[in-house]
Motif scaffolding. Structure first.
Motif, PDB file in Angstrom:
ATOM      1  N   ILE A  34       9.911   8.244 -23.331  1.00  0.00           N
ATOM      2  CA  ILE A  34       9.236   6.877 -24.095  1.00  0.00           C
ATOM      3  C   ILE A  34      10.965   6.943 -24.171  1.00  0.00           C
ATOM      4  CG2 ILE A  34       9.552   7.813 -26.740  1.00  0.00           C
ATOM      5  CD1 ILE A  34       8.450   5.050 -27.101  1.00  0.00           C
ATOM      6  N   VAL A  35      12.017   5.345 -23.506  1.00  0.00           N
ATOM      7  CA  VAL A  35      12.666   5.553 -23.633  1.00  0.00           C
ATOM      8  C   VAL A  35      13.645   4.067 -24.662  1.00  0.00           C
ATOM      9  CG1 VAL A  35      13.504   6.344 -21.339  1.00  0.00           C
ATOM     10  CG2 VAL A  35      13.000   3.259 -21.201  1.00  0.00           C
ATOM     11  N   GLY A  36      14.638   4.018 -24.017  1.00  0.00           N
ATOM     12  CA  GLY A  36      15.191   2.854 -25.742  1.00  0.00           C
ATOM     13  C   GLY A  36      17.206   3.141 -26.525  1.00  0.00           C
ATOM     14  N   GLU A  37      16.849   2.420 -26.849  1.00  0.00           N
ATOM     15  CA  GLU A  37      18.616   2.095 -27.692  1.00  0.00           C
ATOM     16  C   GLU A  37      18.776   2.049 -28.910  1.00  0.00           C
ATOM     17  OE1 GLU A  37      20.293  -0.541 -25.381  1.00  0.00           O
ATOM     18  OE2 GLU A  37      20.547  -1.989 -26.606  1.00  0.00           O
ATOM     19  N   VAL A  38      19.278   3.219 -30.038  1.00  0.00           N
ATOM     20  CA  VAL A  38      19.586   2.773 -31.156  1.00  0.00           C
ATOM     21  C   VAL A  38      21.016   2.534 -31.652  1.00  0.00           C
ATOM     22  CG1 VAL A  38      20.000   4.450 -33.274  1.00  0.00           C
ATOM     23  CG2 VAL A  38      18.326   4.770 -31.242  1.00  0.00           C
ATOM     24  N   THR A  39      20.895   1.305 -32.165  1.00  0.00           N
ATOM     25  CA  THR A  39      22.009   1.055 -32.715  1.00  0.00           C
ATOM     26  C   THR A  39      21.764   0.604 -33.921  1.00  0.00           C
ATOM     27  OG1 THR A  39      22.933  -1.262 -32.063  1.00  0.00           O
ATOM     28  CG2 THR A  39      20.601  -1.266 -32.713  1.00  0.00           C
ATOM     29  N   TYR A  40      22.916   0.259 -35.006  1.00  0.00           N
ATOM     30  CA  TYR A  40      23.475  -0.233 -36.552  1.00  0.00           C
ATOM     31  C   TYR A  40      24.362  -1.455 -36.158  1.00  0.00           C
ATOM     32  CZ  TYR A  40      27.126   2.408 -36.284  1.00  0.00           C
ATOM     33  OH  TYR A  40      27.989   3.806 -34.743  1.00  0.00           O
ATOM     34  N   LYS A  73      18.061  14.971 -28.679  1.00  0.00           N
ATOM     35  CA  LYS A  73      19.398  15.186 -29.525  1.00  0.00           C
ATOM     36  C   LYS A  73      20.574  14.288 -28.530  1.00  0.00           C
ATOM     37  CE  LYS A  73      18.060  18.342 -33.143  1.00  0.00           C
ATOM     38  NZ  LYS A  73      18.676  19.204 -34.007  1.00  0.00           N
ATOM     39  N   VAL A  74      21.119  13.586 -29.148  1.00  0.00           N
ATOM     40  CA  VAL A  74      22.881  13.244 -28.235  1.00  0.00           C
ATOM     41  C   VAL A  74      23.844  13.306 -29.185  1.00  0.00           C
ATOM     42  CG1 VAL A  74      20.657  11.808 -27.066  1.00  0.00           C
ATOM     43  CG2 VAL A  74      22.211  10.768 -28.177  1.00  0.00           C
ATOM     44  N   VAL A  75      24.773  13.312 -27.995  1.00  0.00           N
ATOM     45  CA  VAL A  75      26.213  13.694 -28.953  1.00  0.00           C
ATOM     46  C   VAL A  75      26.788  12.054 -28.664  1.00  0.00           C
ATOM     47  CG1 VAL A  75      27.979  14.786 -28.529  1.00  0.00           C
ATOM     48  CG2 VAL A  75      26.342  15.813 -29.014  1.00  0.00           C
ATOM     49  N   PRO A  76      26.790  11.296 -28.820  1.00  0.00           N
ATOM     50  CA  PRO A  76      27.709  10.030 -29.066  1.00  0.00           C
ATOM     51  C   PRO A  76      28.897  10.327 -29.022  1.00  0.00           C
ATOM     52  CG  PRO A  76      26.470   9.681 -31.090  1.00  0.00           C
ATOM     53  CD  PRO A  76      26.038  11.459 -30.104  1.00  0.00           C
ATOM     54  N   ALA A  77      29.637   9.105 -28.200  1.00  0.00           N
ATOM     55  CA  ALA A  77      30.864   8.483 -29.240  1.00  0.00           C
ATOM     56  C   ALA A  77      31.303   7.123 -28.750  1.00  0.00           C
ATOM     57  CB  ALA A  77      32.574   9.277 -27.879  1.00  0.00           C
ATOM     58  N   GLY A  78      31.480   6.500 -29.706  1.00  0.00           N
ATOM     59  CA  GLY A  78      32.108   5.206 -29.250  1.00  0.00           C
ATOM     60  C   GLY A  78      31.047   4.521 -30.360  1.00  0.00           C
ATOM     61  N   GLN A  79      30.898   2.948 -30.096  1.00  0.00           N
ATOM     62  CA  GLN A  79      30.074   1.161 -30.721  1.00  0.00           C
ATOM     63  C   GLN A  79      28.578   2.004 -29.417  1.00  0.00           C
ATOM     64  OE1 GLN A  79      31.908   1.048 -32.716  1.00  0.00           O
ATOM     65  NE2 GLN A  79      31.826  -1.535 -32.010  1.00  0.00           N
ATOM     66  N   VAL A  80      27.988   1.669 -30.678  1.00  0.00           N
ATOM     67  CA  VAL A  80      26.622   1.912 -30.333  1.00  0.00           C
ATOM     68  C   VAL A  80      26.508  -0.003 -29.267  1.00  0.00           C
ATOM     69  CG1 VAL A  80      25.612   2.586 -32.589  1.00  0.00           C
ATOM     70  CG2 VAL A  80      26.138   0.085 -32.441  1.00  0.00           C
ATOM     71  N   PRO A  81      25.279   0.291 -28.527  1.00  0.00           N
ATOM     72  CA  PRO A  81      23.865   1.097 -29.195  1.00  0.00           C
ATOM     73  C   PRO A  81      24.018   2.245 -28.010  1.00  0.00           C
ATOM     74  CG  PRO A  81      24.241  -0.630 -27.554  1.00  0.00           C
ATOM     75  CD  PRO A  81      25.581  -1.094 -28.086  1.00  0.00           C
ATOM     76  N   ILE A  82      23.606   3.701 -28.501  1.00  0.00           N
ATOM     77  CA  ILE A  82      23.055   4.741 -28.228  1.00  0.00           C
ATOM     78  C   ILE A  82      21.515   4.380 -27.145  1.00  0.00           C
ATOM     79  CG2 ILE A  82      23.262   6.975 -28.247  1.00  0.00           C
ATOM     80  CD1 ILE A  82      25.219   6.405 -30.988  1.00  0.00           C
ATOM     81  N   LYS A  83      21.792   5.140 -25.695  1.00  0.00           N
ATOM     82  CA  LYS A  83      20.766   5.139 -25.411  1.00  0.00           C
ATOM     83  C   LYS A  83      20.195   6.480 -25.450  1.00  0.00           C
ATOM     84  CE  LYS A  83      22.328   1.751 -21.601  1.00  0.00           C
ATOM     85  NZ  LYS A  83      21.037   1.006 -22.210  1.00  0.00           N
ATOM     86  N   PHE A  84      19.109   6.367 -25.399  1.00  0.00           N
ATOM     87  CA  PHE A  84      18.146   7.871 -25.766  1.00  0.00           C
ATOM     88  C   PHE A  84      17.057   7.957 -24.742  1.00  0.00           C
ATOM     89  CE2 PHE A  84      15.721   4.862 -28.787  1.00  0.00           C
ATOM     90  CZ  PHE A  84      14.915   5.451 -28.607  1.00  0.00           C
ATOM     91  N   GLU A  85      16.001   9.016 -24.146  1.00  0.00           N
ATOM     92  CA  GLU A  85      15.060   9.270 -23.421  1.00  0.00           C
ATOM     93  C   GLU A  85      14.582  10.514 -24.434  1.00  0.00           C
ATOM     94  OE1 GLU A  85      14.082  10.197 -19.635  1.00  0.00           O
ATOM     95  OE2 GLU A  85      15.231   8.534 -19.673  1.00  0.00           O
ATOM     96  N   ILE A  86      13.235  10.144 -24.493  1.00  0.00           N
ATOM     97  CA  ILE A  86      12.188  11.070 -25.294  1.00  0.00           C
ATOM     98  C   ILE A  86      10.895  11.365 -24.668  1.00  0.00           C
ATOM     99  CG2 ILE A  86      10.875  12.137 -27.205  1.00  0.00           C
ATOM    100  CD1 ILE A  86      12.118  10.027 -28.897  1.00  0.00           C
ATOM    101  N   GLY A  87      10.941  13.031 -24.124  1.00  0.00           N
ATOM    102  CA  GLY A  87       9.870  13.354 -23.730  1.00  0.00           C
ATOM    103  C   GLY A  87       8.827  13.750 -24.463  1.00  0.00           C
ATOM    104  N   PHE A  88       7.453  13.669 -23.836  1.00  0.00           N
ATOM    105  CA  PHE A  88       6.451  13.914 -24.555  1.00  0.00           C
ATOM    106  C   PHE A  88       5.270  14.530 -23.613  1.00  0.00           C
ATOM    107  CE2 PHE A  88       6.138   9.067 -24.063  1.00  0.00           C
ATOM    108  CZ  PHE A  88       4.594   8.839 -24.621  1.00  0.00           C
ATOM    109  N   ASP A  89       4.665  14.879 -24.006  1.00  0.00           N
ATOM    110  CA  ASP A  89       3.278  15.179 -23.309  1.00  0.00           C
ATOM    111  C   ASP A  89       1.881  14.436 -23.560  1.00  0.00           C
ATOM    112  OD1 ASP A  89       0.796  16.350 -22.234  1.00  0.00           O
ATOM    113  OD2 ASP A  89       1.053  18.143 -23.551  1.00  0.00           O
TER     114      ASP A  89
END
Length: 255
Positions: A34-40, A73-89
């Motif tokens: 499942i992929v996406g991005e996190v922002t505030y 878990k990711v180590v972001p730097a700079g402005q959001v949005p921050i992309k993520f990808e979670i693997g699952f069964d």
């Protein structure tokens, strides 16, 4: 307090660089993602030691802890949005259950941002997700916690010296209210506390008349409160100083 949090932030637009921590997924067979991005909404950049954690969790049971299906878990730097990808069964996803994404950003275990509403998802739909976080409320420092909602007995007023009778009090609430019983009148005020800084304003009182000496003490108290700039608590004693660091009020904690 906000000054303490502000030390972690670097304002301005900074190119986003994301590093992925070597964190194993919750399930061994990560067949789907499942992929996406996190922002505030705040326009602030994150320090280099910030860590974003995003979890896919089963939140079906309202009265039980969520069951984590996958995590990244990711180590972001700079402005959001921050992309993520979670693997699952995919076999961990069951029909009729409710799933949600949960995210938080921490710096040295200090919580900065968190999802405060449920971001419900269908993990098998394959749709990119946009997760919005909210800035976490600043935690109260131990000394500020000791200041709040404690009744303090005034024992020294600048310009007057030590006072004992009539007994006068002082109190501050976390909601920004201050006041107490003066040498003559009940008084009230607003208070702003930020770390060791304190500012007291909008001082008002009832209108009783007392002996001239008592009224002089009360005027000196109100004047000293209006000049408050910092405070210190030690061994059950509260000291308030002016902008030059000179002690102008001293108190004992009431039992």
């Amino acid at each position: 307090m906000l000054d303490r949090i502000a030390e972690f932030f670097i304002f301005g637009l900074v190119p986003l660089v994301v590093g992925v921590l070597a964190v194993p997924e919750i399930s061994g067979a990560a067949e789907r993602t499942i992929v996406g991005e996190v922002t505030y909404r705040e326009r602030i950049a994150l320090p280099p030691n910030a860590i974003l954690s995003v979890e896919l969790a089963d939140v079906s049971l309202a009265d039980a802890p969520a069951t984590v299906i996958g995590q990244r878990k990711v180590v972001p730097a700079g402005q959001v949005p921050i992309k993520f990808e979670i693997g699952f069964d995919s076999k961990a996803i069951r029909a009729g259950r409710t799933y949600a994404l949960q995210a938080r950003i921490t710096v040295d275990d200090r919580l900065l941002f968190i999802t405060d509403t449920r971001h419900q998802v269908d993990p098998l739909a394959g749709k990119p997700q946009n997760v919005v976080m909210k800035m976490a409320a600043p935690s109260i420092e131990p000394e500020a916690a000791a200041l709040y909602d404690q009744s303090w007995l005034i024992e020294y007023i600048d310009g007057i010296g030590a006072i004992a009778e009539p007994q006068a009090t002082f109190r501050v609430s976390e909601a920004g209210k201050a006041g107490g019983k003066g040498p003559c009148n009940t008084y009230f005020a607003t208070a702003s506390v930020d770390g060791h800084k304190i500012a007291i304003g909008d001082i008002g009182s009832t209108y009783m008349a007392c002996a001239p000496k008592v009224m002089a003490e009360e005027r000196a108290l109100f004047d000293a409160l209006s000049r408050a700039a910092s405070y210190q608590i030690e061994a059950g004693k509260l000291t308030i100083a002016d902008k030059d660091g000179r002690d102008i009020l001293r108190f004992n904690a009431a039992s």
